[in-house]
Scaffold this motif. Structure first.
Motif, PDB file in Angstrom:
ATOM      1  N   VAL A 235      -0.750   8.997   2.763  1.00  0.00           N
ATOM      2  CA  VAL A 235      -1.971   8.289   3.116  1.00  0.00           C
ATOM      3  C   VAL A 235      -2.467   8.842   4.445  1.00  0.00           C
ATOM      4  O   VAL A 235      -1.671   9.268   5.291  1.00  0.00           O
ATOM      5  CB  VAL A 235      -1.711   6.762   3.188  1.00  0.00           C
ATOM      6  N   ASP A 236      -3.770   8.864   4.638  1.00  0.00           N
ATOM      7  CA  ASP A 236      -4.344   9.512   5.814  1.00  0.00           C
ATOM      8  C   ASP A 236      -3.809   8.935   7.126  1.00  0.00           C
ATOM      9  O   ASP A 236      -3.621   9.668   8.100  1.00  0.00           O
ATOM     10  CB  ASP A 236      -5.870   9.384   5.791  1.00  0.00           C
TER      11      ASP A 236
ATOM     12  N   VAL B 121      -0.278   7.149  -6.263  1.00  0.00           N
ATOM     13  CA  VAL B 121      -0.573   6.366  -5.064  1.00  0.00           C
ATOM     14  C   VAL B 121      -0.736   4.890  -5.379  1.00  0.00           C
ATOM     15  O   VAL B 121      -1.034   4.097  -4.481  1.00  0.00           O
ATOM     16  CB  VAL B 121      -1.829   6.890  -4.348  1.00  0.00           C
TER      17      VAL B 121
ATOM     18  N   GLU C 276       0.814  -1.200   0.000  1.00  0.00           N
ATOM     19  CA  GLU C 276       0.000   0.000   0.000  1.00  0.00           C
ATOM     20  C   GLU C 276       0.858   1.265   0.000  1.00  0.00           C
ATOM     21  O   GLU C 276       1.987   1.266   0.497  1.00  0.00           O
ATOM     22  CB  GLU C 276      -0.916   0.023   1.234  1.00  0.00           C
TER      23      GLU C 276
END
Length: 124
Positions: A61-62, A106, A46
């Motif tokens: 990423v959050d 991403v 990821e």
């Protein structure tokens, strides 16, 4: 061709910090966007963070915003990932990747070269 070598992984307690480094070969490093990905146990790889070739724009990423910082030193052909306030769920193999188009992508498909990965383990 760009070759990437990560370092700086290890074992750290929750709340601690680590700084990952990714050394790149090739004199065109400064024109590439760079990214960090991770693969947690049993999960797919990821996106974590990305930075444009100039270093002026980043993306996260959050789940890591406010804790991780991506940066680069084009004179040293190196990109960094400073990881603070680490959590057990950050445990993963961390990979750096290079993007010829510097698009802050991403997805894995946005990147053209990959390192071999470095293990980060966060104990509770």
């Amino acid at each position: 061709q760009v070759q990437l070598v990560e370092s700086g992984g290890g074992l750290v307690q929750a709340g601690g910090s680590l700084r990952l480094s990714c050394a790149a070969s090739g004199r065109i490093f400064s024109s590439y966007g760079m990214g960090w990905f991770r693969q947690r146990p049993g999960k797919e790889r990821e996106f974590v963070a990305a930075i444009r070739w100039s270093g002026g724009t980043t993306n996260y990423v959050d789940s890591v915003k406010g804790r991780f910082t991506i940066s680069r030193d084009n004179a040293k052909n190196t990109v960094y990932l400073q990881m603070n306030s680490l959590k057990p769920e950050d445990t993963a193999v961390y990979y750096c990747a290079a993007d010829r188009d510097s698009e802050l992508g991403v997805t894995m498909e946005s990147y053209h070269y990959w390192g071999q990965g470095t293990q980060v383990t966060v104990s509770s």
